[in-house]
Design an enzyme around this catalytic site. Structure first.
Site, PDB file in Angstrom:
ATOM      1  N   GLY A 181      -6.200  -1.804  29.996  1.00 23.06           N
ATOM      2  CA  GLY A 181      -5.805  -2.975  29.912  1.00 23.06           C
ATOM      3  C   GLY A 181      -7.164  -4.180  29.506  1.00 23.06           C
TER       4      GLY A 181
ATOM      5  N   GLN B 173     -10.549  15.044  31.441  1.00 23.18           N
ATOM      6  CA  GLN B 173     -10.898  15.686  30.194  1.00 23.18           C
ATOM      7  C   GLN B 173     -10.140  14.956  28.931  1.00 23.18           C
ATOM      8  OE1 GLN B 173      -9.148  19.739  29.015  1.00 23.18           O
ATOM      9  NE2 GLN B 173     -11.264  20.381  29.154  1.00 23.18           N
TER      10      GLN B 173
ATOM     11  N   GLN C   9      -7.989   2.207  23.861  1.00 21.58           N
ATOM     12  CA  GLN C   9      -7.383   2.977  24.838  1.00 21.58           C
ATOM     13  C   GLN C   9      -8.026   3.429  25.864  1.00 21.58           C
ATOM     14  OE1 GLN C   9      -4.224   3.345  24.446  1.00 21.58           O
ATOM     15  NE2 GLN C   9      -3.637   4.942  26.314  1.00 21.58           N
TER      16      GLN C   9
ATOM     17  N   PRO D  98      -4.153 -13.398  -7.571  1.00 23.66           N
ATOM     18  CA  PRO D  98      -2.847 -12.777  -7.109  1.00 23.66           C
ATOM     19  C   PRO D  98      -2.126 -11.737  -7.805  1.00 23.66           C
ATOM     20  CG  PRO D  98      -3.229 -15.335  -7.489  1.00 23.66           C
ATOM     21  CD  PRO D  98      -4.275 -14.503  -7.955  1.00 23.66           C
TER      22      PRO D  98
ATOM     23  N   TRP E 268      -8.634 -14.319  -2.298  1.00 24.13           N
ATOM     24  CA  TRP E 268      -9.410 -13.530  -1.228  1.00 24.13           C
ATOM     25  C   TRP E 268     -10.802 -13.266  -1.245  1.00 24.13           C
ATOM     26  CZ3 TRP E 268      -5.410 -12.653   1.796  1.00 24.13           C
ATOM     27  CH2 TRP E 268      -4.201 -12.245   1.217  1.00 24.13           C
ATOM     28  N   ILE E 269     -11.221 -14.596  -1.805  1.00 29.93           N
ATOM     29  CA  ILE E 269     -13.073 -14.389  -2.053  1.00 29.93           C
ATOM     30  C   ILE E 269     -13.754 -14.699  -0.746  1.00 29.93           C
ATOM     31  CG2 ILE E 269     -14.781 -15.294  -3.396  1.00 29.93           C
ATOM     32  CD1 ILE E 269     -12.463 -13.715  -4.829  1.00 29.93           C
TER      33      ILE E 269
ATOM     34  N   GLU F 230     -12.834  -3.961  -1.499  1.00 31.32           N
ATOM     35  CA  GLU F 230     -13.835  -3.297  -2.366  1.00 31.32           C
ATOM     36  C   GLU F 230     -13.020  -1.749  -2.673  1.00 31.32           C
ATOM     37  OE1 GLU F 230     -17.967  -3.414  -2.083  1.00 31.32           O
ATOM     38  OE2 GLU F 230     -17.612  -5.334  -1.179  1.00 31.32           O
TER      39      GLU F 230
ATOM     40  N   SER G  73      -5.786  -3.895  -6.646  1.00 32.51           N
ATOM     41  CA  SER G  73      -6.078  -2.737  -7.170  1.00 32.51           C
ATOM     42  C   SER G  73      -6.100  -2.564  -8.552  1.00 32.51           C
ATOM     43  CB  SER G  73      -5.177  -2.023  -6.498  1.00 32.51           C
ATOM     44  OG  SER G  73      -4.999  -1.864  -5.106  1.00 32.51           O
TER      45      SER G  73
ATOM     46  N   GLY H  50     -21.218  -1.382  -3.878  1.00 30.48           N
ATOM     47  CA  GLY H  50     -20.657  -2.154  -2.811  1.00 30.48           C
ATOM     48  C   GLY H  50     -19.877  -1.382  -1.992  1.00 30.48           C
TER      49      GLY H  50
HETATM   50  C1  LIG Z   1     -10.546 -10.095   3.798  1.00 34.07           C
HETATM   51  C2  LIG Z   1     -10.681  -9.975   2.399  1.00 34.07           C
HETATM   52  C3  LIG Z   1     -11.592 -10.316   1.753  1.00 34.07           C
HETATM   53  C4  LIG Z   1     -11.725  -9.887   0.330  1.00 34.07           C
HETATM   54  N1  LIG Z   1     -12.870 -10.054  -0.278  1.00 34.07           N
HETATM   55  C5  LIG Z   1     -12.912 -10.256  -1.670  1.00 34.07           C
HETATM   56  C6  LIG Z   1     -13.954 -10.603  -2.445  1.00 34.07           C
HETATM   57  O1  LIG Z   1     -14.941 -11.280  -2.167  1.00 34.07           O
HETATM   58  N2  LIG Z   1     -13.793 -10.693  -3.916  1.00 34.07           N
HETATM   59  C7  LIG Z   1     -12.747 -10.194  -4.576  1.00 34.07           C
HETATM   60  O2  LIG Z   1     -12.706  -9.982  -5.746  1.00 34.07           O
HETATM   61  N3  LIG Z   1     -11.634  -9.348  -3.838  1.00 34.07           N
HETATM   62  C8  LIG Z   1     -11.857  -9.406  -2.329  1.00 34.07           C
HETATM   63  N4  LIG Z   1     -10.807  -9.146  -1.626  1.00 34.07           N
HETATM   64  C9  LIG Z   1      -9.466  -8.608  -2.311  1.00 34.07           C
HETATM   65  C10 LIG Z   1      -9.500  -6.843  -2.083  1.00 34.07           C
HETATM   66  O3  LIG Z   1     -10.393  -6.428  -2.849  1.00 34.07           O
HETATM   67  C11 LIG Z   1      -7.827  -6.635  -2.385  1.00 34.07           C
HETATM   68  O4  LIG Z   1      -7.051  -7.155  -1.549  1.00 34.07           O
HETATM   69  C12 LIG Z   1      -7.701  -5.128  -2.503  1.00 34.07           C
HETATM   70  O5  LIG Z   1      -8.364  -4.665  -3.782  1.00 34.07           O
HETATM   71  C13 LIG Z   1      -6.372  -4.650  -2.781  1.00 34.07           C
HETATM   72  O6  LIG Z   1      -5.643  -5.331  -3.662  1.00 34.07           O
HETATM   73  P1  LIG Z   1      -4.359  -6.176  -3.506  1.00 34.07           P
HETATM   74  O7  LIG Z   1      -4.394  -7.084  -2.095  1.00 34.07           O
HETATM   75  O8  LIG Z   1      -3.860  -6.979  -4.563  1.00 34.07           O
HETATM   76  O9  LIG Z   1      -3.230  -5.005  -2.897  1.00 34.07           O
HETATM   77  P2  LIG Z   1      -2.319  -4.303  -4.131  1.00 34.07           P
HETATM   78  O10 LIG Z   1      -3.216  -3.761  -5.087  1.00 34.07           O
HETATM   79  O11 LIG Z   1      -1.033  -5.123  -4.514  1.00 34.07           O
HETATM   80  O12 LIG Z   1      -1.911  -2.952  -3.268  1.00 34.07           O
HETATM   81  C14 LIG Z   1      -1.003  -2.869  -2.514  1.00 34.07           C
HETATM   82  C15 LIG Z   1      -0.704  -1.655  -1.948  1.00 34.07           C
HETATM   83  O13 LIG Z   1      -0.353  -0.636  -2.902  1.00 34.07           O
HETATM   84  C16 LIG Z   1      -1.209   0.526  -3.068  1.00 34.07           C
HETATM   85  N5  LIG Z   1      -1.577   0.748  -4.492  1.00 34.07           N
HETATM   86  C17 LIG Z   1      -1.717  -0.080  -5.406  1.00 34.07           C
HETATM   87  N6  LIG Z   1      -2.061   0.529  -6.453  1.00 34.07           N
HETATM   88  C18 LIG Z   1      -2.034   1.801  -6.422  1.00 34.07           C
HETATM   89  C19 LIG Z   1      -1.896   3.176  -7.080  1.00 34.07           C
HETATM   90  N7  LIG Z   1      -2.231   3.210  -8.447  1.00 34.07           N
HETATM   91  N8  LIG Z   1      -1.696   4.411  -6.365  1.00 34.07           N
HETATM   92  C20 LIG Z   1      -1.586   4.311  -5.163  1.00 34.07           C
HETATM   93  N9  LIG Z   1      -1.367   3.058  -4.514  1.00 34.07           N
HETATM   94  C21 LIG Z   1      -1.417   1.918  -5.045  1.00 34.07           C
HETATM   95  C22 LIG Z   1      -2.590  -0.197  -2.289  1.00 34.07           C
HETATM   96  O14 LIG Z   1      -3.595   0.897  -1.995  1.00 34.07           O
HETATM   97  C23 LIG Z   1      -2.307  -0.906  -1.233  1.00 34.07           C
HETATM   98  O15 LIG Z   1      -1.856  -0.215  -0.456  1.00 34.07           O
HETATM   99  C24 LIG Z   1     -10.560  -9.147  -0.246  1.00 34.07           C
HETATM  100  C25 LIG Z   1      -9.408  -8.914   0.504  1.00 34.07           C
HETATM  101  C26 LIG Z   1      -9.410  -9.367   1.932  1.00 34.07           C
HETATM  102  C27 LIG Z   1      -8.240  -9.005   2.559  1.00 34.07           C
END
Ligand SMILES: Cc1cc2nc3c(=O)[nH]c(=O)nc-3n(C[C@H](O)[C@H](O)[C@H](O)COP(=O)(O)OP(=O)(O)OC[C@H]3O[C@@H](n4cnc5c(N)ncnc54)[C@H](O)[C@@H]3O)c2cc1C
Length: 379
Positions: free
Chosen positions: A340, A279, A336, A128, A156-157, A363, A132, A242
């Site tokens: 429809g 075109q 597009q 949670p 999100w696993i 990833e 990133s 990955g």
């Molecule tokens: C369907 C799905 C499947 C997934 N599967 C897996 C899985 O199998 N295993 C696993 O471990 N994870 C998994 N994830 C998690 C996924 O890797 C993360 O959601 C992703 O890495 C982003 O992390 P966050 O959602 O916490 O977003 P945040 O890190 O909170 O980011 C929010 C926004 O801020 C931006 N941001 C954050 N830090 C910076 C920075 N330093 N500079 C610029 N911009 C930044 C991000 O790019 C993003 O736009 C999955 C996610 C989804 C939705």
């Protein structure tokens, strides 16, 4: 320089194309709507060798190269990106991680079954409060001598409820920051390991995404991957490969949408002629075709780098960044071109548009790929 694929590559590509057409296409709309995991299809992909493509035959894998893997990922993703993400996680994160860094005993215990598709794996890094910023791990794996005690929540696993084996990243020594993180193998059914509810997603709805809760889960030390403190490096190394798989997924989504749009534009008539003769439509197709070709070159180059022992951090990040943008742009234009009809499920392009978005997020988001790329070129 030779841009031609080998006979073997062409055969694998054809096998994946046939499987996608014959087995994935028939139920793909319903699985998406019902958020249904493609269980029978995954089993068949195991039989075809798609679940452990790069694993050595001695561990039950297909012993193929990364080029073969991205070709298969592209073909599967043209039709069903939910199925392809299951393949991607199992191949590039779980099997590759275990084969490259696991002990002999770990490989013998898990790799055969994972590579054959008998069981599937999940890769558990995100939390949670650690997406990133993956170094901010709150899940703890306290060292208790011959075992660890695991506590925390993963978010999100992918394969969250369908997996049998989970590679879980957790903090053992907070003082050591990212050098105090470990990667542990946790089996489904371990006492204190709970699977949270399924996420209701925009796209890749056939894949099951869950949070995972660990409550005093006892993990034997023999389940640690690599040396003490190797967990963060393990995660980063694994994700670098990955990304090539996800880039190939994005490429497949884009080319699937393009192929549908091309066909439709030659059939649908408006103002007395096929819409391809306008075109504005023909130029959209020209842009799509060009961008897809460029994305394919980046994906294949990253795969080639990996196969030839070159560093693929930069090429993999560039491939994912670009191919995921092409997936978004192409799928929006494919909707597009369908007018429809593009807005309803029977024509498939709306699903591809929804599926495309995730390739810019998981990833490593596109912003994170730009950090990887800029660091690499500036160092
Ligand atoms: C369907 C799905 C499947 C997934 N599967 C897996 C899985 O199998 N295993 C696993 O471990 N994870 C998994 N994830 C998690 C996924 O890797 C993360 O959601 C992703 O890495 C982003 O992390 P966050 O959602 O916490 O977003 P945040 O890190 O909170 O980011 C929010 C926004 O801020 C931006 N941001 C954050 N830090 C910076 C920075 N330093 N500079 C610029 N911009 C930044 C991000 O790019 C993003 O736009 C999955 C996610 C989804 C939705």
């Amino acid at each position: 320089m030779d841009f031609k694929l080998t006979e073997e590559h062409l055969l694998i590509q054809e096998a994946a194309r046939d499987f996608a057409q014959n087995d994935l296409l028939p139920g793909v709309v319903e699985r998406d709507e019902e958020q249904r995991f493609p269980e029978a299809e995954v089993k068949k992909m195991g039989e075809l060798g798609f679940m452990g493509m790069m694993v050595a035959p001695e561990y039950g894998g297909s012993g193929l190269d990364t080029i073969s893997y991205v070709l298969v990922m592209e073909e599967l993703s043209k039709i069903d990106a939910s199925a392809s993400v299951i393949v991607s996680v199992n191949n590039s994160l779980v099997c590759w991680g275990l084969e490259t860094y696991g002990t002999q005993a770990q490989k013998e215990k898990y790799l055969h079954r994972l590579a054959s598709g008998e069981i599937i794996g999940a890769f558990c890094l995100s939390e949670p409060e650690a997406g990133s910023d993956a170094t901010s791990q709150k899940t703890t794996a306290l060292d208790k001598g011959d075992h660890y005690i695991l506590n925390g929540t993963k978010n999100w696993i992918t394969n969250g409820s369908s997996a049998d084996v989970y590679l879980v990243i957790a903090q053992t020594d907070k003082e050591k920051k990212h050098k105090g993180i470990n990667a542990l193998i946790v089996e489904k059914g371990a006492e204190g390991f709970e699977i949270g509810p399924k996420e209701n997603k925009l796209g890749i709805r056939g894949s099951d995404t869950h949070s995972l809760i660990f409550n005093d889960v006892k993990v034997p030390k023999e389940n640690r991957i690599g040396e003490d403190g190797f967990g963060f490096k393990f995660a980063m190394k694994t994700l670098a490969g990955g990304r090539i798989g996800i880039a190939a997924q994005a490429l497949g989504i884009a080319s699937g949408a393009y192929e549908l749009a091309l066909k439709y534009s030659k059939e649908r008539k408006a103002f007395g002629t096929e819409i391809a003769n306008h075109q504005a439509i023909a130029f959209k197709l020209a842009d799509m075709h060009t961008q897809i070709a460029a994305a394919r070159h980046l994906v294949l180059k990253a795969a080639w780098d990996k196969d030839n022992g070159h560093n693929y951090d930069l090429s993999g990040a560039m491939a994912k960044l670009y191919a995921s943008q092409v997936a978004m742009d192409t799928t929006v234009e494919a909707v597009q071109i369908h007018g429809g009809n593009g807005f309803v499920k029977d024509y498939h392009v709306e699903r591809l548009m929804r599926d495309a978005k995730i390739t810019q997020i998981y990833e490593g988001t596109s912003e994170i790929q730009k950090i990887v790329i800029s660091r690499s070129i500036l160092k």
